[in-house]
Design a protein around this motif. Sequence first.
Motif, PDB file in Angstrom:
ATOM      1  N   LYS A  26       8.142 -13.593  -5.941  1.00  0.00           N
ATOM      2  CA  LYS A  26       7.045 -13.330  -6.386  1.00  0.00           C
ATOM      3  C   LYS A  26       7.226 -12.048  -7.540  1.00  0.00           C
ATOM      4  CE  LYS A  26       4.137 -16.573  -4.097  1.00  0.00           C
ATOM      5  NZ  LYS A  26       2.766 -17.423  -3.409  1.00  0.00           N
ATOM      6  N   HIS A  32       2.033  -7.643 -11.218  1.00  0.00           N
ATOM      7  CA  HIS A  32       0.891  -7.474 -11.674  1.00  0.00           C
ATOM      8  C   HIS A  32      -0.541  -6.837 -11.429  1.00  0.00           C
ATOM      9  CE1 HIS A  32       1.926  -9.851 -15.653  1.00  0.00           C
ATOM     10  NE2 HIS A  32       1.558 -10.898 -15.061  1.00  0.00           N
ATOM     11  N   ARG A  33      -0.439  -7.576 -10.213  1.00  0.00           N
ATOM     12  CA  ARG A  33      -1.584  -6.752  -9.041  1.00  0.00           C
ATOM     13  C   ARG A  33      -1.215  -5.586  -8.718  1.00  0.00           C
ATOM     14  NH1 ARG A  33      -5.520 -10.621  -7.951  1.00  0.00           N
ATOM     15  NH2 ARG A  33      -4.726 -12.757  -8.365  1.00  0.00           N
ATOM     16  N   PRO A 139      -7.779 -11.227   6.759  1.00  0.00           N
ATOM     17  CA  PRO A 139      -7.543  -9.529   6.669  1.00  0.00           C
ATOM     18  C   PRO A 139      -8.763  -8.410   7.140  1.00  0.00           C
ATOM     19  CG  PRO A 139      -9.273 -10.870   4.661  1.00  0.00           C
ATOM     20  CD  PRO A 139      -8.072 -11.808   5.816  1.00  0.00           C
ATOM     21  N   LYS A 142      -8.707  -4.618   6.844  1.00  0.00           N
ATOM     22  CA  LYS A 142      -9.056  -4.357   6.001  1.00  0.00           C
ATOM     23  C   LYS A 142     -10.586  -3.958   5.989  1.00  0.00           C
ATOM     24  CE  LYS A 142      -6.974  -4.407   1.912  1.00  0.00           C
ATOM     25  NZ  LYS A 142      -7.551  -2.917   0.984  1.00  0.00           N
ATOM     26  N   SER A 314       0.324  -7.974   1.694  1.00  0.00           N
ATOM     27  CA  SER A 314      -1.225  -6.707   0.987  1.00  0.00           C
ATOM     28  C   SER A 314      -1.125  -4.796   2.036  1.00  0.00           C
ATOM     29  CB  SER A 314      -2.797  -7.658   1.506  1.00  0.00           C
ATOM     30  OG  SER A 314      -2.703  -7.108   2.364  1.00  0.00           O
ATOM     31  N   MET A 317       0.875  -3.008  -1.151  1.00  0.00           N
ATOM     32  CA  MET A 317       0.005  -3.525  -2.359  1.00  0.00           C
ATOM     33  C   MET A 317      -0.472  -2.299  -2.306  1.00  0.00           C
ATOM     34  SD  MET A 317       1.371  -6.085  -3.943  1.00  0.00           S
ATOM     35  CE  MET A 317       0.296  -7.050  -4.844  1.00  0.00           C
ATOM     36  N   ASP A 318      -1.120  -1.934  -1.169  1.00  0.00           N
ATOM     37  CA  ASP A 318      -2.299  -0.942  -0.807  1.00  0.00           C
ATOM     38  C   ASP A 318      -1.202   0.790  -0.865  1.00  0.00           C
ATOM     39  OD1 ASP A 318      -4.664  -2.070  -1.498  1.00  0.00           O
ATOM     40  OD2 ASP A 318      -4.775  -1.594   1.280  1.00  0.00           O
TER      41      ASP A 318
ATOM     42  N   GLU B 131     -18.396  -6.163  -5.525  1.00  0.00           N
ATOM     43  CA  GLU B 131     -18.604  -6.769  -4.176  1.00  0.00           C
ATOM     44  C   GLU B 131     -19.562  -7.661  -3.655  1.00  0.00           C
ATOM     45  OE1 GLU B 131     -16.845  -9.210  -1.556  1.00  0.00           O
ATOM     46  OE2 GLU B 131     -15.486  -6.904  -1.742  1.00  0.00           O
ATOM     47  N   LYS B 142     -13.159  -7.792  -1.973  1.00  0.00           N
ATOM     48  CA  LYS B 142     -12.138  -7.404  -1.911  1.00  0.00           C
ATOM     49  C   LYS B 142     -10.864  -8.174  -1.429  1.00  0.00           C
ATOM     50  CE  LYS B 142     -12.418  -2.881   0.018  1.00  0.00           C
ATOM     51  NZ  LYS B 142     -11.423  -2.615  -0.148  1.00  0.00           N
ATOM     52  N   THR B 143     -11.178  -9.302  -0.500  1.00  0.00           N
ATOM     53  CA  THR B 143     -10.098 -10.418   0.237  1.00  0.00           C
ATOM     54  C   THR B 143      -9.455 -10.709  -1.211  1.00  0.00           C
ATOM     55  OG1 THR B 143     -11.377 -10.284   2.081  1.00  0.00           O
ATOM     56  CG2 THR B 143     -10.045 -11.962   1.380  1.00  0.00           C
ATOM     57  N   GLU B 146      -7.523  -7.728  -2.746  1.00  0.00           N
ATOM     58  CA  GLU B 146      -6.807  -6.832  -1.996  1.00  0.00           C
ATOM     59  C   GLU B 146      -5.871  -7.757  -1.146  1.00  0.00           C
ATOM     60  OE1 GLU B 146      -8.059  -3.259  -0.874  1.00  0.00           O
ATOM     61  OE2 GLU B 146      -9.435  -3.825  -3.797  1.00  0.00           O
ATOM     62  N   SER B 147      -6.547  -8.514  -0.026  1.00  0.00           N
ATOM     63  CA  SER B 147      -5.556  -9.212   0.813  1.00  0.00           C
ATOM     64  C   SER B 147      -4.744  -9.884   0.060  1.00  0.00           C
ATOM     65  CB  SER B 147      -6.563  -9.383   2.113  1.00  0.00           C
ATOM     66  OG  SER B 147      -7.593  -8.285   1.982  1.00  0.00           O
ATOM     67  N   SER B 149      -3.363 -10.749  -2.323  1.00  0.00           N
ATOM     68  CA  SER B 149      -1.787  -9.957  -3.518  1.00  0.00           C
ATOM     69  C   SER B 149      -0.550 -10.897  -2.806  1.00  0.00           C
ATOM     70  CB  SER B 149      -1.709  -9.321  -3.519  1.00  0.00           C
ATOM     71  OG  SER B 149      -2.918  -7.973  -3.941  1.00  0.00           O
ATOM     72  N   ASN B 151       0.044 -14.532  -3.016  1.00  0.00           N
ATOM     73  CA  ASN B 151      -0.366 -16.148  -2.791  1.00  0.00           C
ATOM     74  C   ASN B 151      -1.149 -15.950  -3.774  1.00  0.00           C
ATOM     75  OD1 ASN B 151      -1.592 -16.205   0.855  1.00  0.00           O
ATOM     76  ND2 ASN B 151      -1.279 -14.463   0.413  1.00  0.00           N
ATOM     77  N   ASP B 152      -0.621 -17.320  -3.783  1.00  0.00           N
ATOM     78  CA  ASP B 152      -0.708 -18.746  -4.561  1.00  0.00           C
ATOM     79  C   ASP B 152      -2.226 -18.995  -4.381  1.00  0.00           C
ATOM     80  OD1 ASP B 152       0.537 -17.684  -6.849  1.00  0.00           O
ATOM     81  OD2 ASP B 152       1.995 -18.668  -5.690  1.00  0.00           O
ATOM     82  N   LEU B 214     -10.470 -15.099  -9.727  1.00  0.00           N
ATOM     83  CA  LEU B 214     -10.047 -14.458  -9.294  1.00  0.00           C
ATOM     84  C   LEU B 214      -8.792 -14.796  -8.449  1.00  0.00           C
ATOM     85  CD1 LEU B 214     -12.597 -12.222  -7.802  1.00  0.00           C
ATOM     86  CD2 LEU B 214     -11.160 -11.306  -8.898  1.00  0.00           C
ATOM     87  N   GLY B 329      -9.023  -8.281 -10.835  1.00  0.00           N
ATOM     88  CA  GLY B 329      -7.610  -8.654  -9.932  1.00  0.00           C
ATOM     89  C   GLY B 329      -5.385  -8.591 -10.289  1.00  0.00           C
ATOM     90  N   ILE B 330      -5.869  -8.529 -11.865  1.00  0.00           N
ATOM     91  CA  ILE B 330      -5.151  -8.309 -12.655  1.00  0.00           C
ATOM     92  C   ILE B 330      -5.213  -8.069 -13.993  1.00  0.00           C
ATOM     93  CG2 ILE B 330      -3.077 -10.137 -11.326  1.00  0.00           C
ATOM     94  CD1 ILE B 330      -3.766 -12.312 -13.688  1.00  0.00           C
ATOM     95  N   PRO B 331      -4.546  -6.769 -14.460  1.00  0.00           N
ATOM     96  CA  PRO B 331      -4.592  -6.483 -16.098  1.00  0.00           C
ATOM     97  C   PRO B 331      -4.723  -7.440 -16.867  1.00  0.00           C
ATOM     98  CG  PRO B 331      -2.387  -5.484 -15.157  1.00  0.00           C
ATOM     99  CD  PRO B 331      -3.240  -7.336 -14.398  1.00  0.00           C
ATOM    100  N   LYS B 334      -3.602 -10.258 -19.522  1.00  0.00           N
ATOM    101  CA  LYS B 334      -2.754 -10.679 -18.292  1.00  0.00           C
ATOM    102  C   LYS B 334      -3.191 -12.108 -17.311  1.00  0.00           C
ATOM    103  CE  LYS B 334       0.888  -7.716 -18.291  1.00  0.00           C
ATOM    104  NZ  LYS B 334       1.948  -8.610 -19.282  1.00  0.00           N
TER     105      LYS B 334
END
Lengths: 434, 434
Positions: A26, A32-33, A139, A142, A314, A317-318, B131, B142-143, B146-147, B149, B151-152, B214, B329-331, B334
């Motif tokens: 991945k 990206h993220r 999570p 966090k 995650s 990533m932080d 949020e 946030k989940t 950030e959390s 990331s 995951n598909d 997201l 979440g992503i640029p 993108k």
Amino acid sequence: MTKPLRIGIAGLGTVGASLARLLQTKAGSILHRAGRPIEVVAVSARDRAKDRGFDAGAMEWHDDPVTLAAQADIDGFVELIGGADGPALECVTAALKRGIPVVTANKALLAHHGVDLARLAAANGTEVLYEAAVAGGIPIIKTMRESLSGNDVTRVYGILNGTCNYMLTRMEREGLSFDVCLKDAQDLGYAEADPTFDIGGFDAAHKLAILTSLAFGTEIDSGSIYIEGIERVTSEDIAAAKDLGYTIKLLAVAQLTDTGIEQRVHPALIPAAAAMAQVSGVTNAVAVDTDLLGSIMLAGPGAGGDATASAVLSDIMDLATGVVLPTLGIPVDKLKPYTRARMRAHEGGYYIRLSVHDRVGAIAAIATRMAQNEISLESIVQRRSSGHGDKAIATVILVTHETTESAVRAALLSISEDGHLAGEAQMLRIEQLD
Amino acid sequence: MTKPLRIGIAGLGTVGASLARLLQTKAGSILHRAGRPIEVVAVSARDRAKDRGFDAGAMEWHDDPVTLAAQADIDGFVELIGGADGPALECVTAALKRGIPVVTANKALLAHHGVDLARLAAANGTEVLYEAAVAGGIPIIKTMRESLSGNDVTRVYGILNGTCNYMLTRMEREGLSFDVCLKDAQDLGYAEADPTFDIGGFDAAHKLAILTSLAFGTEIDSGSIYIEGIERVTSEDIAAAKDLGYTIKLLAVAQLTDTGIEQRVHPALIPAAAAMAQVSGVTNAVAVDTDLLGSIMLAGPGAGGDATASAVLSDIMDLATGVVLPTLGIPVDKLKPYTRARMRAHEGGYYIRLSVHDRVGAIAAIATRMAQNEISLESIVQRRSSGHGDKAIATVILVTHETTESAVRAALLSISEDGHLAGEAQMLRIEQLD
């Protein structure tokens, strides 16, 4: 920010291998993220030859995780060895001393050394991240470190052990015995050959110790947890609880009281209509009661290679953002000492199951002992008798209104001394949820 | 990092006033967690004289929020005005153009202009945090940012409107009619005088549009959501669903399919044994299905001054760290275009309630039409008849196995054309949860 984040992973078991695979398969979406590539540049594991499903060609191999932590050219160190002491503690310490942030899934390490590690991290301008250490893929770390800022927590509680929840779910749904469910859990790999750590409540207690610190801004004190496992919960208790409108779960609870903080792990009756009562099988759940939010609940997978790797990822990533937050939510020198509330002062309702010699006046004597201890009863049910004449034994199930642990224990002692009991009393706490 | 974070707040309604109060009353613990003081240095509201429970003495007052955003000496701008356009859009735009990060609770603004705002933020090296815009106090943004990331996501769904959930809960528990529950919701302040925005599903749709982006890394497309409100759900449907083992909830669902992404808001039958079925009253819940985690669920307060302020505060705490993450979440460059899956291609089970002229052969004819459209039935129940002879009308409730929306619609059209129906058919989707 296109400079790669270079990480080292110590421990390539299920979670470590899954993590290394994810970082390769991945890589695109992670870039990206995270805003920068994440590269595993060094690993440590016992068996160098084993195929773990990822390309280790460009990685530096270390036989000793401590050498990896102390010497590798890395921006983050991932500890997936496990264990409260030994190599895990040594290599995490080595990384922190170099100012390298640590990501770990090791609940035992944090439960026992969390404050020392937080202090070491702070002294070296870095932090420890541990999303995977509590409730696997949920999570909750966090959420507590970041999302609940500004909230005063009054209670945090949850289902933190998947093995116990799997067993209790099957006992309830299929009416199976504890032993049959344990055997199945072992066959499915949900329980160890020595299941004491899970079913005795010790695994949940480690996780609770961490949550307590985050909830109340106190030092971690895993030695002050009242722990009762699920070994003594019978299918009879589960059926009786169901009739009364409750489900039995192994709950871990940390709660602010007038005399300090209660930390307790024990089987508890919770209302069957509560969302947490529907959290079944190996799924975990954590709820937090606060002044601003009322109550929030998070539920999800508590274990498993991919779910745990997702939580570790995650955290990594932080790291990529470069932000350093206090490991335990607030600066380590602001943590308050943990003040333990005495378990005997615990207030709540109780479920009590007694095996009583079925004689004239027995129920009256039991009710009298309850009244003498100022325990008010919500219900009293005699369920059935076995045996005949002098040998007849009845099952009596009592549900109390809110009272104290010391009152209940005193009443049960008197009832036992009166000679009415044909076996040890069962006493389970009722947890009020909103 | 002891330099204060200076923020400006535009809008001092319930949430804004609660936020300003919290920042004063909890300044100590906020400092511990944020690592630096957070100071409200400028505010904008209509009524300058009103007592809002905080000390506004040292704050710069602006009559125009746009002036505040464009000129105040601030590190972060908090927009709590509301509305998709007008002053909210103008002041957020003004802040972003200066490179000042924005915190907002404004779901309509993001649903309509989210991608443009994300682009403007990125161009100026800053971000928008939101949020509080989705599911109030639940940390779902946030989940997801950030959390999760790595995951598909395959599906995100939830109970996103507290008004509807309050009404459906009361209809189920007390057997009340829609109208009575709506009146009570209005009396309690849970529903507006014109409740269309809530009960028509539009509020939930705004929130869903954000979650979809997201979840799938796509542009926000709030115009492509299939929306059905709860107006046509009757207490009869709720009772019938209960008998069948389901609960009716207004669900918002975004789901990846072979032909694109389904975005839909509609009343749905969910299994009564699912944890989400126990999410009652004004509580919200969001669940996310992913490749690594399976499913996680978050539940908590979806609205309320303190809960929303808590979410806004967590965003402000994030500003204090100085990290800038991509808004969506992503640029933004993108983000993929949103590809809409046709609602007629939706696959799932259906609950169908028909008012049928009670004549010989009617049920057979209905069953035949279903079969002709290759719809397999899980159950068919004739519930009762009213009237006599030629005027007799029976209620027939069908539950289908998995089929397609187009097949169900074609079958219902044929049945209607056959002349069997004495009223409009009710058709509700069944959502499979794991």
